[in-house]
Write an enzyme that holds these catalytic residues in place. Structure first.
Site, PDB file in Angstrom:
ATOM      1  N   TRP A 140       0.826  -1.205   0.000  1.00  0.00           N
ATOM      2  CA  TRP A 140       0.000   0.000   0.000  1.00  0.00           C
ATOM      3  C   TRP A 140       0.866   1.262   0.000  1.00  0.00           C
ATOM      4  O   TRP A 140       0.609   2.202  -0.750  1.00  0.00           O
ATOM      5  CB  TRP A 140      -0.935   0.000   1.217  1.00  0.00           C
ATOM      6  CG  TRP A 140      -1.826   1.205   1.286  1.00  0.00           C
ATOM      7  CD1 TRP A 140      -3.038   1.366   0.658  1.00  0.00           C
ATOM      8  CD2 TRP A 140      -1.581   2.419   1.996  1.00  0.00           C
ATOM      9  NE1 TRP A 140      -3.550   2.621   0.942  1.00  0.00           N
ATOM     10  CE2 TRP A 140      -2.676   3.281   1.763  1.00  0.00           C
ATOM     11  CE3 TRP A 140      -0.528   2.862   2.801  1.00  0.00           C
ATOM     12  CZ2 TRP A 140      -2.751   4.554   2.322  1.00  0.00           C
ATOM     13  CZ3 TRP A 140      -0.614   4.131   3.356  1.00  0.00           C
ATOM     14  CH2 TRP A 140      -1.705   4.967   3.117  1.00  0.00           C
ATOM     15  N   ASN A 159      -6.541  -2.439  -1.425  1.00  0.00           N
ATOM     16  CA  ASN A 159      -6.755  -2.498   0.027  1.00  0.00           C
ATOM     17  C   ASN A 159      -6.828  -1.127   0.682  1.00  0.00           C
ATOM     18  O   ASN A 159      -6.641  -1.001   1.893  1.00  0.00           O
ATOM     19  CB  ASN A 159      -5.643  -3.332   0.685  1.00  0.00           C
ATOM     20  CG  ASN A 159      -5.744  -4.806   0.335  1.00  0.00           C
ATOM     21  OD1 ASN A 159      -6.803  -5.406   0.488  1.00  0.00           O
ATOM     22  ND2 ASN A 159      -4.661  -5.391  -0.147  1.00  0.00           N
ATOM     23  N   ASP A 160      -7.111  -0.096  -0.116  1.00  0.00           N
ATOM     24  CA  ASP A 160      -7.232   1.243   0.449  1.00  0.00           C
ATOM     25  C   ASP A 160      -8.658   1.439   0.992  1.00  0.00           C
ATOM     26  O   ASP A 160      -9.639   1.305   0.243  1.00  0.00           O
ATOM     27  CB  ASP A 160      -6.929   2.296  -0.616  1.00  0.00           C
ATOM     28  CG  ASP A 160      -6.960   3.699  -0.043  1.00  0.00           C
ATOM     29  OD1 ASP A 160      -5.936   4.129   0.509  1.00  0.00           O
ATOM     30  OD2 ASP A 160      -8.026   4.345  -0.121  1.00  0.00           O
ATOM     31  N   ILE A 161      -8.759   1.766   2.263  1.00  0.00           N
ATOM     32  CA  ILE A 161     -10.074   1.871   2.899  1.00  0.00           C
ATOM     33  C   ILE A 161     -10.927   2.964   2.263  1.00  0.00           C
ATOM     34  O   ILE A 161     -12.127   2.785   2.029  1.00  0.00           O
ATOM     35  CB  ILE A 161      -9.917   2.124   4.414  1.00  0.00           C
ATOM     36  CG1 ILE A 161      -9.296   0.902   5.086  1.00  0.00           C
ATOM     37  CG2 ILE A 161     -11.279   2.428   5.050  1.00  0.00           C
ATOM     38  CD1 ILE A 161      -8.999   1.085   6.561  1.00  0.00           C
TER      39      ILE A 161
END
Length: 208
Positions: A140, A159-161
Site C-alpha cells: 500500500w 486495500n485502500d479503505i
C-alpha cells in the site's frame, strides 16, 4: 506503459463509466498531485507519518529534520541518517520500528539500489517489488508513492479503505468490496485508474 497522466484523455475515458461520470460531474476538474523531486524524502516522510495524526506526525517530522539543523522542505541525505545515533532518532519521537525502517530505506538509497533514475526506468510492479524490500514498507505504501509522488496513471490500490468505502457507496454494494471485486469494478478505468481513485477519494468529502 504510460508514465504520466493526461487529464483530458483520462476524464474522457472514465466518463464511459456512468457512476464515475456522475462522480466527476460533482467534483469538477482533475487536479492531481505534483511529482516529488526527492523520492527519498517522500518515502521517509510517509514512514514517519504512518499511523499518526497529522499534528503528531508533523511535530515528530520537524524534530527529526531538526537533528541536522534543517527545516521546511529540507531533508537529510541517506548517509546522514545512517550516521545518526539511535538515541537521536528515538529522542525525535520515532518508534524503534520506524527508526529501523528509516535506516533500512537510507541503506537502499545510499547503495544505489533505489534512486530517482531507477524509478523513472522501472514499471509500476518493479518499483513495488524493490520498495517492499525496505523494512516497514508494504504494498500500500508503495502504491501511494507511485500515485502521489511519481504520478503514475494506472494504480489501483485494492486495500485502500477510502477507495473501498467510496466504491461501496457509489456502486451500491452491500459491503466493502474485497480485492477481486475492486479489480472487477476498476477494470474499465484502465489505463487511468489513478485518476479514478483521485475522484473516489474526493467524493468521500462531498455531502450526499
Amino acid at each position: 506503459m504510460r508514465r504520466t497522466i493526461d487529464p483530458k484523455k483520462a476524464v474522457k475515458h472514465l466518463a464511459t463509466d456512468p457512476v464515475m461520470a456522475k462522480v466527476m460531474g460533482e467534483i469538477g476538474p482533475f487536479r492531481g498531485w505534483p511529482p516529488s523531486p526527492n523520492p527519498f524524502r517522500a518515502l521517509a516522510r510517509s514512514v514517519i507519518y504512518q499511523q499518526l495524526s497529522g499534528t503528531a506526525a508533523g511535530t515528530i517530522y520537524r524534530r527529526f529534520i531538526g537533528i541536522w539543523g534543517l527545516e521546511d522542505e529540507q531533508f537529510p541525505q541517506p548517509e546522514q541518517i545512517l550516521a545518526a545515533q539511535e538515541e537521536q532518532l528515538r529522542a525525535a519521537g520515532l518508534s524503534r520500528q520506524k527508526a529501523a525502517s528509516l535506516r533500512s530505506m537510507a541503506e537502499h538509497f545510499a547503495s544505489g539500489e533505489l534512486s530517482l533514475e531507477h524509478f523513472q526506468e522501472w514499471d509500476d510492479e518493479e518499483i513495488i517489488t524493490h520498495l517492499t524490500r525496505v523494512r516497514g514498507v508494504g504494498r500500500w505504501t508503495a502504491e501511494m508513492f507511485l500515485m502521489f509522488h511519481l504520478g503514475r496513471p494506472d494504480v489501483l490500490p485494492v486495500n485502500d479503505i477510502g477507495i473501498n468505502r467510496a466504491m461501496m457507496r457509489r456502486y451500491g454494494l452491500e459491503a466493502m468490496p474485497k480485492p477481486p471485486e475492486v479489480l472487477r469494478i476498476g477494470e474499465p478505468w484502465r489505463p487511468w485508474a489513478t485518476v479514478a481513485c483521485w475522484y473516489l477519494w474526493r467524493s468521500e468529502d462531498v455531502k450526499q
